[in-house]
Design an enzyme around this catalytic site. Structure first.
Site, PDB file in Angstrom:
ATOM      1  CG  LEU A   1      -1.736  -1.257   1.443  1.00 12.70           C
ATOM      2  CD1 LEU A   1      -2.632  -1.095   2.659  1.00 12.70           C
ATOM      3  CD2 LEU A   1      -2.564  -1.575   0.206  1.00 12.70           C
ATOM      4  CB  ALA A   2       2.802   2.885  -1.922  1.00  9.54           C
TER       5      ALA A   2
ATOM      6  NE  ARG B   1      -0.509  10.287  10.040  1.00 11.49           N
ATOM      7  CZ  ARG B   1      -0.728   9.014  10.387  1.00 11.49           C
ATOM      8  NH1 ARG B   1      -0.623   8.654  11.653  1.00 11.49           N
ATOM      9  NH2 ARG B   1      -1.042   8.108   9.480  1.00 11.49           N
TER      10      ARG B   1
ATOM     11  CG  ASP C   1       3.871   3.501   6.491  1.00 12.88           C
ATOM     12  OD1 ASP C   1       3.766   2.265   6.577  1.00 12.88           O
ATOM     13  OD2 ASP C   1       3.138   4.294   7.119  1.00 12.88           O
TER      14      ASP C   1
ATOM     15  CG  ASN D   1       2.469   7.085  10.481  1.00 10.71           C
ATOM     16  OD1 ASN D   1       2.203   6.557   9.412  1.00 10.71           O
ATOM     17  ND2 ASN D   1       2.406   6.453  11.629  1.00 10.71           N
TER      18      ASN D   1
ATOM     19  CG  ASN E   1      38.102  22.209 -17.204  1.00 14.65           C
ATOM     20  OD1 ASN E   1      38.134  23.269 -16.590  1.00 14.65           O
ATOM     21  ND2 ASN E   1      37.281  21.232 -16.899  1.00 14.65           N
TER      22      ASN E   1
ATOM     23  CB  ALA F   1      57.055  28.143 -10.352  1.00 15.26           C
TER      24      ALA F   1
END
Ligand code: UD1
Ligand code: CA
Length: 462
Positions: free
Chosen positions: A8-9, A15, A104, A227, A385, A422
């Protein structure tokens, strides 16, 4: 005997108090994985001839998560758990046992479901309710027994103070004789009501004199139903403890398991140490004898053996063996750090092969590059890049020395053993063994520092 499952979904999850459009409760993630996927994974370890997922609110979201596991049915209006089951009416004429559970209840395990089905079948029950003893039963349907027998499931609303004190609760997981379930639903749903509760179907079967059992599980965390956001945190904590314990038993050290978050799909290996503040999510695999943390965030990483990784944020990244990474190294997608490499503080990489034994000790950005073995990336090196539209890739050979503050403008090829002085800005290829120097010549003006200072002071007086 055929076995079916109905999950069941369809509920919104009022809530949860979410304003996110189309986000059903069962899609909320715990440790990075949506709640309903835990239930579906537990079920997929068992044999079901058909698996039905009932979706309603946020149907597209539920369908995208659940359709790899089973068939999606729609409950148009959320009129309660019994009404939701009836959406899987396609099962009605089938013979067998039907498991019903909620999307749930993420801590429910395959072992418990199998035990429920076994108890249901060996007792030749018409219906069996999975129950659990919980510390705080508020909100759950209470299990009222008469001796050992189940007398009634009492909803929170119907609870007298005496019934409120019952700690045995309905987990919302049931096994039913399939025919009986759907014929009871037909009768019940024909009555006028605003909401239809599955617990009332169980009560109706008891009233009909059917054989209805209550099968209790020992581990109360399995019953945790999410919930609201508080229960989401409680379930996440319980899940985290379960996962971490499993890895500790397996030979992984957790310095402070209360601060370690390991997702359900993550694999750890023996003698690895997870220090405090570590989060590992997604499809990640960590090999043997690594020291991870303190304070790391990993997502979809594959880490070999004997690496030392501290204060790092690594995503979609492969790390081979014996590296030393961090503190404060960040990767984005497509990074591969080869063995014995060292990447130190405040570096970022994206789409980079970083060769064996190469070093990048401080403050560099490397993007879209193949970097060879034994390379030294000096402090503050940048691979430029991106031209604002396109990304380009550079190749840097073995044992190259990139001096501090070098800017490599992609695409360039720097040959093996080349040396970049560098502060150089390199936008042309450097042949193997050459030295590249690309910066303005230095000029010294004798005694001029004092003159400058005097000029500055004179300005200040005005
Ligand atoms: C439910 C049970 C309660 C049990 C508890 C265990 C009922 C009436 N109550 O209460 O006895 O102790 O689970 O966790 O069965 N859903 C739909 N369609 C709907 C309503 C709900 O598909 O119309 C789905 C929800 O998405 C959810 C599941 O059913 O996944 C349970 O609904 P929820 O509202 O969470 O029920 P609880 O109040 O927890
Ligand atoms: Ca619930």
């Amino acid at each position: 005997m055929q076995r079916f499952a109905i999950i069941l979904a369809a509920g919104k999850g009022t809530r949860m108090k979410s304003n996110i459009e189309g986000m059903p409760k069962v899609a909320f993630p715990l440790l990075g994985k949506p709640m309903i996927c835990y239930v579906l994974d537990a079920l997929s370890g068992l044999r079901f001839d058909k698996l039905c997922v009932i979706a309603g609110y946020g149907k597209e979201t539920v369908a995208s998560l659940a359709s790899p596991y089973g068939e999606i049915f729609t409950q148009e209006e959320q009129k309660g758990t019994a009404d939701a089951v009836s959406a899987a009416r396609a099962l009605a004429d089938k013979e067998g046992v039907t498991l019903v559970c909620s999307g749930d209840t993420p801590l429910l395990t395959d072992r418990t479901i199998e035990a429920l089905l076994l108890a249901h079948e060996t007792n030749h029950n018409d219906a069996t309710v999975l129950t659990s003893l919980v510390r705080d039963p508020y909100g759950y349907g209470r299990i009222k027994r008469n001796g050992a027998a189940l007398e009634r499931i009492v909803s929170q609303k119907e609870c007298t103070p005496e019934l409120s004190a019952i700690h045995e609760v309905n987990t919302g997981v049931y096994a039913f004789d399939n025919h009986l379930l759907f014929s009871a639903l037909d009768r019940y749903l024909a009555l006028p009501a605003k909401e239809y509760h599955l617990s009332d179907i169980v009560n109706a079967l008891i009233n009909d004199g059917r054989r209805v059992g209550a099968f209790a599980i020992g581990d109360d965390t399995e019953a945790l139903s999410v919930n609201d956001r508080y229960q989401l945190s409680v379930a996440t904590k319980a899940l985290r403890e379960r996962i971490n314990k499993r890895w500790m038993i397996h030979g992984v050290t957790f310095e402070d398991p209360d601060t370690a978050y390991v997702g359900p799909e993550v694999k750890l290996s023996r003698d690895t140490v997870i220090r405090s503040g570590v989060h590992i999510y997604g499809k990640s695999t960590i090999g043997h004898q690594n020291v991870i943390g303190p304070d790391c965030y990993f997502e979809n990483v594959t880490i070999g053996e004997r690496n030392k990784i501290q204060y790092c944020h690594l995503v979609d990244t492969i790390v081979d063996d014996d590296t030393d990474l961090g503190p404060y190294f960040r990767t984005r997608k497509g990074v591969h750090i080869h063995s014995k490499a060292h990447v130190g503080n405040f570096n970022e990489m994206k789409n980079v092969e970083f060769g064996e034994g190469s070093k990048c000790a401080h403050l560099s950005y490397l993007g879209d590059a193949d970097i060879g073995e034994g390379v030294n990336v000096g402090c503050g090196t940048i691979i430029a890049n991106y031209d604002g539209v396109n990304k380009f890739r550079s190749a840097i050979g073995d044992r190259v020395f990139l001096g501090s503050g070098s800017t490599i403008i992609s695409p360039v090829h720097i040959g093996d053993e080349a040396f970049v002085a560098a502060g150089s800005t390199v936008n042309k290829d450097v042949p193997s063994g050459d030295m590249a120097i690309a910066r303005a010549h230095q000029e010294n003006k004798p005694g001029y520092a004092k003159v400058l200072k005097e000029k500055a002071l004179a300005k200040k007086k005005k």
